[in-house]
Design an enzyme around this catalytic site. Structure first.
Site, PDB file in Angstrom:
ATOM      1  N   CYS A   1      41.474  97.605  67.044  1.00 16.91           N
ATOM      2  CA  CYS A   1      42.262  96.481  66.680  1.00 16.91           C
ATOM      3  C   CYS A   1      43.379  96.806  65.964  1.00 16.91           C
ATOM      4  O   CYS A   1      43.341  97.585  64.893  1.00 16.91           O
ATOM      5  CB  CYS A   1      41.267  95.748  65.595  1.00 16.91           C
ATOM      6  SG  CYS A   1      41.841  94.322  65.075  1.00 16.91           S
TER       7      CYS A   1
ATOM      8  N   CYS B   1      82.670 161.221  55.564  1.00 16.90           N
ATOM      9  CA  CYS B   1      81.461 161.736  55.952  1.00 16.90           C
ATOM     10  C   CYS B   1      80.232 160.888  55.981  1.00 16.90           C
ATOM     11  O   CYS B   1      79.916 160.231  55.204  1.00 16.90           O
ATOM     12  CB  CYS B   1      81.245 163.190  54.977  1.00 16.90           C
ATOM     13  SG  CYS B   1      79.757 164.093  55.291  1.00 16.90           S
TER      14      CYS B   1
ATOM     15  N   CYS C   1      32.306  97.379  52.569  1.00 15.74           N
ATOM     16  CA  CYS C   1      32.944  98.200  53.411  1.00 15.74           C
ATOM     17  C   CYS C   1      34.422  97.770  53.305  1.00 15.74           C
ATOM     18  O   CYS C   1      35.255  98.814  53.603  1.00 15.74           O
ATOM     19  CB  CYS C   1      32.466  98.013  54.820  1.00 15.74           C
ATOM     20  SG  CYS C   1      30.655  98.591  55.031  1.00 15.74           S
TER      21      CYS C   1
ATOM     22  N   CYS D   1      72.788 159.971  46.691  1.00 14.32           N
ATOM     23  CA  CYS D   1      72.656 158.828  45.797  1.00 14.32           C
ATOM     24  C   CYS D   1      72.798 159.510  44.470  1.00 14.32           C
ATOM     25  O   CYS D   1      72.568 160.818  44.418  1.00 14.32           O
ATOM     26  CB  CYS D   1      71.346 158.356  45.937  1.00 14.32           C
ATOM     27  SG  CYS D   1      70.656 157.186  44.835  1.00 14.32           S
TER      28      CYS D   1
END
Length: 532
Positions: free
Chosen positions: A175, A299, A151, A304
């Site tokens: 602990c 303006c 363990c 585009c």
């Protein structure tokens, strides 16, 4: 070469041979004595380079100090130091002020006498796996908690893989005791020797990772060294690999900028945020093809290149029928005045940023070009040593060159400082009138240093290897005088920043590295035997 040089920070004067009737030899002696009195004496470096080889010695040095004072075992001393981030003075201060028990309790060090496994019964129940385990297959920690080795081993492996090697605590509920590193090493190595080595490496590197006074050198590729300081972490250091950096933020040495200022300057330079802001205000995306379109007329209907007309104010697609005041079938609630104000402000911000960036970059480029002067000056010195027998000391040339490098770096980084100091960063700290006065004060200091530095740069490029002895002697005095002046002006600039500018702030705290006449401090090699 013109017979003039910068004399003082308050007035400009010119060297006149007719006014100088002193004996040249006496004048030289007086000048050298003055420079020596004004030059800081070389001191032992307070910063240390910790290499891979000396890392263990450095850690052992601090561990041994705690062991000697508190009469502890090695792993107990290391546990204390890891908890208090390897600050020996802090450990001893807590010991004196609050006592040994509290010192140990906070760090998870248990000094109670624990039982021996030989005193246990033949079998012990492990409270983790709930199995009866032979006494020779269980382990007792300093806190007297007993569990089976299987363990314990699983617990240690999980913690090491999770990166918690430095402080592996006991498995018992509530602990706080830190487990014995020797027990951890023995149990883990029996299962996985490589993981045990990883555990030892984590313990060793804790001296750097958890230590406020030690940091890895940020060189790329990494040189493998770390730097340890003794006092204030606001310091600029040079590693053994040649990398100069700010210990506080690990960026390149950036004084007289504060760490916060330099961080903001880097972000601005990397993402070119001012240019991005200008583009975002001065251009719009076409709602059809998404290409950027720049407005070139008054303006508000723009078209585009793909043929799509749209409203400049809101970016919505429209038809092409319009007048100067409106677009057919389209209404826009945004104000044109706001748009124009945003555009003008963005242009001003970009112009201001460009002003400071160009000057910063120009001095950085000059610094790179002047670095090539080292070889040129050394070649001239070698020629003089071989062909001119009257003098063998030409250190004044290299001293002037080093002074030029240091002052050039200071001037370069003074521009990012000025950008933030007199920009929006401290806008709430000063009125417009106060900011103007402080900016004029700073720029006067900056320009005086810059002018003297450029004259020193001119002197270092003189073909002095072909000068007569008399002309060489005259150049020597000029360069010594000018180097001393540049040093004083650097100090005045730092004092202006530290006390007159940053020191007057009420709501912000910005600290800079104090001026060091000798430049960035070079860290000395640590003694691999003593750790000092």
């Amino acid at each position: 070469m013109e017979d003039d040089y910068y004399v003082s920070s308050e007035e400009e004067g010119y060297y006149d041979d007719e006014e100088d009737n002193d004996d040249p030899e006496n004048l030289e002696e007086e000048m050298m004595a003055y420079v020596e009195s004004e030059t800081p004496k070389c001191e032992v470096s307070s910063t240390k380079v910790i290499s891979k080889e000396s890392l263990l010695a450095a850690q052992r040095g601090d561990v041994q100090r705690v062991m000697d004072v508190l009469s502890l075992k090695e792993y107990h001393a290391r546990t204390l130091l890891i908890h208090y981030r390897w600050d020996v003075d802090k450990v001893l201060a807590v010991y004196v002020e609050r006592g040994k028990e509290l010192l140990y309790e906070k760090a998870g060090v248990t000094m109670a006498e624990h039982d021996d496994t030989s005193q246990l019964s033949s079998e012990v129940m492990c409270d983790i796996c709930m199995d009866e385990i032979p006494a020779n297959e269980v382990t007792i920690m300093d806190c007297n908690h007993v569990f089976c080795n299987e363990c314990w081993t699983e617990h240690f492996i999980v913690k090491i893989n999770e990166g918690q090697s430095r402080r592996i605590k006991c498995m018992a509920h509530r602990c706080n005791a830190v487990c014995d590193e020797a027990i951890i090493r023995n149990l883990v190595s029996a299962r996985d020797p490589n993981l045990a080595e990883k555990f030892d490496r984590f313990l060793l590197e804790s001296y750097i990772e958890d230590n406020r006074k030690v940091k890895w050198c940020p060189s790329i590729p990494h040189c493998g060294n770390a730097i340890r300081i003794e006092e204030d972490e606001l310091i600029e250091v040079e590693c053994a690999c040649g990398k100069q950096f700010c210990f506080s933020c690990l960026c390149e040495a950036h004084s007289p900028c504060s760490c916060q200022m330099w961080d903001q300057w880097l972000k601005k330079c990397v993402d070119e945020s001012e240019t991005v802001n200008y583009i975002s205000v001065n251009t719009k995306h076409c709602p059809k093809c998404n290409k950027l379109v720049e407005k070139n007329g008054g303006c508000n209907l723009v078209t585009c290149i793909c043929g799509q007309p749209f409203c400049w104010l809101c970016g919505a697609p429209t038809g092409s029928d319009h007048t100067w005041d409106s677009i057919a079938g389209h209404e826009c609630g945004r104000f044109k005045e706001d748009e124009e104000m945003d555009l003008e402000q963005t242009k001003k911000d970009l112009f201001r940023y460009t002003h400071y960036f160009n000057r910063f970059q120009a001095h950085k480029d000059s610094l790179k070009l002047e670095a090539a002067l080292k070889k040129t000056v050394q070649r001239k010195i070698t020629y003089l040593e071989e062909n001119l027998s009257s003098s063998k000391d030409y250190s004044w040339t290299t001293d002037a060159l080093n002074r030029l490098f240091r002052s050039r770096r200071i001037i370069a980084y003074s521009y990012p400082f000025a950008y933030h100091m007199f920009g929006d960063l401290f806008k709430k700290e000063m009125t417009l009138e106060q900011r103007t006065i402080k900016q004029n004060l700073f720029e006067d200091q900056q320009q005086q240093l810059e002018a003297s530095m450029e004259k020193l740069s001119m002197f270092t490029e003189e073909p002095f290897d072909h000068y007569s002895e008399e002309k060489l002697h005259d150049l020597k005095l000029r360069m010594i005088n000018l180097s001393t002046l540049v040093d004083k002006l650097c100090l005045k600039l730092f004092e202006c920043i530290e006390y007159d500018l940053l020191g007057q702030l009420q709501f912000s705290v910005h600290r800079i590295v104090s001026y060091n006449s000798n430049g960035v401090e070079k860290a000395s090699e640590i003694n691999s035997l003593s750790g000092c």
